[in-house]
Design a protein around this motif. Structure first.
Motif, PDB file in Angstrom:
ATOM      1  N   ASP A 107      57.948  -9.413  25.130  1.00 50.12           N
ATOM      2  CA  ASP A 107      57.129  -8.863  23.651  1.00 50.12           C
ATOM      3  C   ASP A 107      56.218  -9.820  23.172  1.00 50.12           C
ATOM      4  N   VAL A 108      54.795  -9.389  23.515  1.00 50.23           N
ATOM      5  CA  VAL A 108      53.703 -10.489  23.195  1.00 50.23           C
ATOM      6  C   VAL A 108      53.764 -10.549  21.751  1.00 50.23           C
ATOM      7  N   GLU A 109      53.804  -9.590  20.758  1.00 47.83           N
ATOM      8  CA  GLU A 109      53.626  -9.606  19.529  1.00 47.83           C
ATOM      9  C   GLU A 109      54.729 -10.808  18.740  1.00 47.83           C
ATOM     10  N   GLN A 110      56.018 -10.515  19.470  1.00 48.13           N
ATOM     11  CA  GLN A 110      56.966 -11.661  19.037  1.00 48.13           C
ATOM     12  C   GLN A 110      56.782 -12.986  19.269  1.00 48.13           C
ATOM     13  N   ALA A 112      53.793 -14.275  19.853  1.00 46.40           N
ATOM     14  CA  ALA A 112      52.617 -14.565  18.935  1.00 46.40           C
ATOM     15  C   ALA A 112      52.781 -15.020  17.646  1.00 46.40           C
ATOM     16  N   ALA A 113      54.115 -14.253  17.231  1.00 45.07           N
ATOM     17  CA  ALA A 113      54.573 -14.966  15.735  1.00 45.07           C
ATOM     18  C   ALA A 113      54.970 -16.410  15.830  1.00 45.07           C
ATOM     19  N   LYS A 115      53.594 -18.709  17.229  1.00 43.44           N
ATOM     20  CA  LYS A 115      52.623 -19.547  17.520  1.00 43.44           C
ATOM     21  C   LYS A 115      52.717 -20.832  18.556  1.00 43.44           C
ATOM     22  N   TYR A 134      49.526  -9.287  30.495  1.00 38.11           N
ATOM     23  CA  TYR A 134      50.151 -10.245  29.818  1.00 38.11           C
ATOM     24  C   TYR A 134      49.160 -11.556  29.455  1.00 38.11           C
ATOM     25  N   LYS A 137      46.187 -10.579  27.248  1.00 39.21           N
ATOM     26  CA  LYS A 137      46.614 -10.470  25.858  1.00 39.21           C
ATOM     27  C   LYS A 137      47.084 -11.659  25.291  1.00 39.21           C
ATOM     28  N   LEU A 138      47.587 -12.732  26.125  1.00 40.36           N
ATOM     29  CA  LEU A 138      47.902 -13.976  25.519  1.00 40.36           C
ATOM     30  C   LEU A 138      46.642 -14.800  25.355  1.00 40.36           C
ATOM     31  N   LYS A 140      43.818 -13.784  24.568  1.00 49.16           N
ATOM     32  CA  LYS A 140      42.724 -13.464  23.415  1.00 49.16           C
ATOM     33  C   LYS A 140      43.529 -14.121  22.017  1.00 49.16           C
ATOM     34  N   LEU A 141      44.814 -14.417  21.907  1.00 51.09           N
ATOM     35  CA  LEU A 141      45.570 -15.048  20.955  1.00 51.09           C
ATOM     36  C   LEU A 141      45.545 -16.369  21.034  1.00 51.09           C
TER      37      LEU A 141
END
Length: 374
Positions: A107-110, A112-113, A115, A134, A137-138, A140-141
Motif C-alpha cells: 500500500d503506497v499511500e500507507q 507515504a503516511a 514518511k 511502485y 510512485k515512491l 514521486k513521493l
C-alpha cells in the motif's frame, strides 16, 4: 538582549549541527541502481521482515529504532526469532505491517503516511516492483528504494549488501567489523580444503523437505548449492537446474544416488500447520525434529540411496538461505562432508560468537540435527 542573542546563536548552531549529521550519500545497490539518500537514514520500511537479521548486526542497541513499517513475514517464516526479538524489543509488535511487493499488496499511500526516507527491498522483488510501478510512485513521493540480496546469490552479494547498509545507517565501522568476521570464518573452510586431497561426496539439498507432498524442491547453482560446493561436496542439482531454485523428480535423485542429504527446515505452522517439515531454528525440539527427519527417508525419492543406508541424512535451518549468517551453514556442511578434515571446527561455537559479538539477542540452540548424531 544579550540573552536573546545567545539563545538565537545556540538555536542556529543546533540547526547547523543537526544538518551536518545527515548528508546525501550515493551508492550503487545490488540491482546496479544508483541511489541517493540522506544518511544516516532515520526512517525506513523493511520490504521483508527478515531484513532484521541484517539490521540486528548494525543497530545492536535497537534494530527497530529506524524502522517505521515492515512486512511481517518474520512471524510466519521464523516465528522463534520473531518472539526472541519481541521479548527484548516489544515495540516491534506495534509496527505497521505491509503486504508484499511481489504479490502486489503493498500500500503506497500507507507507506507515504509513515514518511520513510528509504524502502529496503530484496533483489528478487525487483521485477514485480517495477511491473506494478511502485518504484515510480515512491520516487514521486521522494522515497528511495534500495535493493539488497542474501538469497539469489549470497556468495556474490552479501558483503556488498552489508557495506551498503553500513553507509545507509552510518554504521560503516560495524559493517566492516562484521565483514572481517565473515571472511575469517569462511577461510576456516576454504583454507583447509585448499591443497587437501579429498573426494567430493554427492549431496542432495532437499529444500524445505516435507513442506508439501511433492518431491523435491532443491537448489541449483546458487545459495545452498554453492554452500555445498564450497564445503567440499558436489551438488547433484548443480548441472541439472539452470538457476538457483528448482525441482528434481524422484527418478533423478535415485539415479544420482547422493552420499548425503541435507534437508532445510523451519517452524512453518503458519503455512502448513502440522506439516512434515523438519522444525529447525532457535529453541527447536531436537527429538521431534529428528523424528520428522527420519520419516523423510521413507519417501520414494530416497529409495535405496547411499545417504539413507549410511545415515548421512541431515537437517539445517532453512533461513541460512536468506540472511548474512550463511557462513555458519557452510561450516556445518563442511563438518558433515569431511569430518576428518574439520575435526577442530565447531560451527556451534561460531554461531555463539556471532550472537555474542554482533547480535542483540542471545544464542539459543536448535539449528541442525543429523541421523548420524550419536
Amino acid at each position: 538582549m544579550m540573552h536573546r542573542l545567545a539563545g538565537l546563536a545556540a538555536l542556529i548552531f543546533t540547526l547547523h549541527a543537526g544538518a551536518a549529521l545527515a548528508d546525501p550519500v550515493t551508492f550503487t545497490d545490488i540491482a546496479g541502481r544508483e541511489v541517493t539518500v540522506e544518511a544516516p537514514v532515520e526512517r525506513m520500511i523493511l520490504g521483508e521482515g527478515r531484513q532484521v537479521y541484517l539490521l540486528g548486526i548494525l543497530d545492536r542497541e535497537d534494530p527497530f529504532e529506524r524502522v517505521v513499517g515492515w512486512r511481517q513475514d518474520l512471524l510466519e517464516a521464523d516465528p522463534a526469532s520473531y518472539h526472541i526479538y519481541a521479548e527484548k524489543f516489544p515495540q516491534l509488535k506495534d509496527l505497521p505491517t505491509f503486504g508484499g511487493f511481489k504479490d502486489g499488496t503493498f500500500d503506497v499511500e500507507q507507506a507515504a503516511a509513515l514518511k520513510p526516507q528509504l524502502v529496503l527491498m530484496n533483489l528478487e522483488a525487483k521485477a514485480a516492483t517495477e511491473d506494478a510501478g511502485y518504484d515510480e510512485k515512491l520516487a514521486k513521493l521522494g522515497i528511495s528504494i534500495a535493493y539488497v540480496d542474501f538469497r539469489e546469490d549470497p556468495m556474490a552479494h552479501s558483503v556488498e549488501a552489508m557495506r551498503i547498509m553500513g553507509k545507509v545507517t552510518g554504521k560503516e565501522a560495524q559493517a566492516e567489523e562484521y565483514i572481517d568476521f565473515v571472511e575469517a570464518q569462511m577461510a576456516r573452510v576454504t583454507d583447509t580444503l585448499e591443497g587437501a586431497e579429498f573426494d567430493r561426496p554427492k549431496v542432495f539439498v532437499d529444500r524445505a523437505g516435507g513442506y508439501s507432498d511433492d518431491c523435491c524442491m532443491t537448489f541449483g547453482p546458487g545459495n545452498f548449492g554453492d554452500y555445498v560446493e564450497i564445503a567440499g561436496g558436489t551438488n547433484i542439482a548443480g548441472d541439472i537446474l539452470p538457476s538457483t531454485f528448482g525441482t528434481l523428480n524422484p527418478e533423478q535423485i535415485i539415479a544420482a544416488n547422493p552420499d548425503q542429504v541435507i534437508v532445510t527446515g523451519g517452524q512453518w505452522d503458519a503455512y502448513v500447520p502440522g506439516g512434515n517439515w523438519v522444525g529447525m531454528g532457535p529453541g527447536s525440539d531436537m527429538d521431534v525434529a529428528r523424528g520428522k527427519l527420519e520419516a523423510l527417508t521413507q519417501r520414494t525419492a530416497m529409495t535405496g540411496i547411499n545417504a539413507v543406508e549410511t545415515g548421512e541424512f541431515h537437517a539445517i535451518w532453512h533461513q541460512f538461505y536468506d540472511n548474512p549468517y550463511y557462513f555458519v551453514a557452510v561450516q556445518k556442511i563442511a563438518t558433515w562432508l569431511h569430518p576428518e578434515l574439520f575435526a577442530d571446527l565447531d560451527p556451534e561455537a561460531t554461531l555463539k560468537e556471532l550472537h555474542t559479538r554482533f547480535l542483540p539477542v542471545d544464542y539459543t540452540p536448535g539449528y541442525w540435527v543429523s541421523l548420524s548424531d550419536d
